[in-house]
Design a protein around this motif. Sequence first.
Motif, PDB file in Angstrom:
ATOM      1  N   ASN A 185       3.446 -10.614   6.085  1.00 56.90           N
ATOM      2  CA  ASN A 185       2.211 -10.678   5.309  1.00 56.90           C
ATOM      3  C   ASN A 185       1.364  -9.435   5.920  1.00 56.90           C
ATOM      4  O   ASN A 185       0.476  -9.981   6.801  1.00 56.90           O
ATOM      5  CB  ASN A 185       1.532 -11.595   4.781  1.00 56.90           C
ATOM      6  CG  ASN A 185       0.400 -11.533   3.887  1.00 56.90           C
ATOM      7  OD1 ASN A 185       0.244 -10.194   3.227  1.00 56.90           O
ATOM      8  ND2 ASN A 185      -0.601 -12.374   3.711  1.00 56.90           N
ATOM      9  N   LYS A 187      -1.794  -7.380   5.676  1.00 59.36           N
ATOM     10  CA  LYS A 187      -2.883  -7.034   4.823  1.00 59.36           C
ATOM     11  C   LYS A 187      -3.327  -5.666   4.830  1.00 59.36           C
ATOM     12  O   LYS A 187      -4.097  -5.435   3.912  1.00 59.36           O
ATOM     13  CB  LYS A 187      -3.999  -8.105   5.693  1.00 59.36           C
ATOM     14  CG  LYS A 187      -3.987  -9.378   5.801  1.00 59.36           C
ATOM     15  CD  LYS A 187      -5.164 -10.104   6.194  1.00 59.36           C
ATOM     16  CE  LYS A 187      -4.802 -11.729   6.559  1.00 59.36           C
ATOM     17  NZ  LYS A 187      -5.868 -12.443   7.228  1.00 59.36           N
ATOM     18  N   HIS A 189      -1.335  -3.416   3.961  1.00 58.07           N
ATOM     19  CA  HIS A 189      -0.419  -3.009   2.600  1.00 58.07           C
ATOM     20  C   HIS A 189       0.068  -4.435   1.802  1.00 58.07           C
ATOM     21  O   HIS A 189       1.193  -4.715   1.850  1.00 58.07           O
ATOM     22  CB  HIS A 189       0.930  -2.479   3.111  1.00 58.07           C
ATOM     23  CG  HIS A 189       0.787  -1.207   4.380  1.00 58.07           C
ATOM     24  ND1 HIS A 189       0.276  -0.136   3.938  1.00 58.07           N
ATOM     25  CD2 HIS A 189       0.778  -1.382   5.714  1.00 58.07           C
ATOM     26  CE1 HIS A 189       0.338   0.749   5.045  1.00 58.07           C
ATOM     27  NE2 HIS A 189       0.595  -0.060   5.977  1.00 58.07           N
ATOM     28  N   PRO A 190      -1.173  -4.782   1.134  1.00 57.69           N
ATOM     29  CA  PRO A 190      -0.898  -5.925   0.420  1.00 57.69           C
ATOM     30  C   PRO A 190       0.149  -5.846  -0.740  1.00 57.69           C
ATOM     31  O   PRO A 190       0.392  -6.870  -1.141  1.00 57.69           O
ATOM     32  CB  PRO A 190      -2.293  -6.313  -0.113  1.00 57.69           C
ATOM     33  CG  PRO A 190      -3.047  -5.182   0.057  1.00 57.69           C
ATOM     34  CD  PRO A 190      -2.458  -4.430   1.011  1.00 57.69           C
ATOM     35  N   ASP A 191       0.285  -4.694  -1.375  1.00 60.22           N
ATOM     36  CA  ASP A 191       1.096  -4.529  -2.359  1.00 60.22           C
ATOM     37  C   ASP A 191       2.682  -4.106  -1.906  1.00 60.22           C
ATOM     38  O   ASP A 191       3.252  -3.720  -2.947  1.00 60.22           O
ATOM     39  CB  ASP A 191       0.587  -3.408  -3.329  1.00 60.22           C
ATOM     40  CG  ASP A 191      -0.921  -3.885  -3.895  1.00 60.22           C
ATOM     41  OD1 ASP A 191      -0.800  -4.872  -4.116  1.00 60.22           O
ATOM     42  OD2 ASP A 191      -1.721  -2.805  -4.145  1.00 60.22           O
ATOM     43  N   GLU A 192       2.927  -4.317  -0.722  1.00 60.29           N
ATOM     44  CA  GLU A 192       3.935  -3.661  -0.203  1.00 60.29           C
ATOM     45  C   GLU A 192       4.900  -4.896   0.285  1.00 60.29           C
ATOM     46  O   GLU A 192       4.217  -5.638   0.935  1.00 60.29           O
ATOM     47  CB  GLU A 192       4.018  -2.553   0.751  1.00 60.29           C
ATOM     48  CG  GLU A 192       3.454  -1.286   0.147  1.00 60.29           C
ATOM     49  CD  GLU A 192       3.610  -0.114   1.178  1.00 60.29           C
ATOM     50  OE1 GLU A 192       3.460   0.950   0.526  1.00 60.29           O
ATOM     51  OE2 GLU A 192       3.495  -0.408   2.268  1.00 60.29           O
ATOM     52  N   GLU A 193       6.197  -4.863   0.440  1.00 59.33           N
ATOM     53  CA  GLU A 193       7.072  -5.933   1.147  1.00 59.33           C
ATOM     54  C   GLU A 193       7.247  -5.391   2.600  1.00 59.33           C
ATOM     55  O   GLU A 193       7.982  -4.348   2.629  1.00 59.33           O
ATOM     56  CB  GLU A 193       8.408  -6.290   0.308  1.00 59.33           C
ATOM     57  CG  GLU A 193       8.196  -7.016  -0.898  1.00 59.33           C
ATOM     58  CD  GLU A 193       9.230  -7.323  -1.706  1.00 59.33           C
ATOM     59  OE1 GLU A 193      10.535  -6.608  -1.249  1.00 59.33           O
ATOM     60  OE2 GLU A 193       9.444  -7.948  -2.873  1.00 59.33           O
TER      61      GLU A 193
END
Length: 205
Positions: A185, A187, A189-193
Amino acid sequence: MSLLQGIDLQRSILVLSLLIILGLAGIHLYHAFYSNESEIALVIGEPYEDMRQRSSAAIDPDLPDKIWYNIPKTDARLRFTDQKYGFVTPTARFFVVKYNNGIIESVRISPQTEPLLFNDAIKIVLDLQDQWSKAGWVSVYDRTFPPLDNTPELQAKLHSLKCSETTYWRAGDQYQTMVNLGCFNDKRHPDEERYMITMEIAKAR
């Protein structure tokens, strides 16, 4: 030789000298920024001090008669120096060298400097597996922990609640390594895996 010819010759020599100096400076800068990558060069089971003398990355000396670990003072790649089973990792930020009474016992490393997208992470894993295969390492526990590959099946497993896959390799009766690819996780890049690779190398058991 006329005066003008002498001046032209001096100018030519001066220009040539400047070109040589600039070329040497360029080579020096290239090596400074690209070639002299900091590395920890070691093999499991050798004296810790041998590793320190061989490595270009700074790392603290061992504590006498102790079981402990040290971390390089800068990002560094691992160069595993066994003549037969050697390999090289990308630069790592997380890098732990464990020792026991002055002898290197194991290495734990994440061969990257930040969490990576899947395609970037699996590329590192595939390169390591390719190096091991060419050097004579073999995958073990194939039925339950096969080598990792860039397949939809692997990505589907990583999308599960577990979000972690592991493979195990062995170099004869000398060394063993575990590689895990797991979600992270990030933080930033919150929208990326994003993914982290974790490796541990030790004596074969």
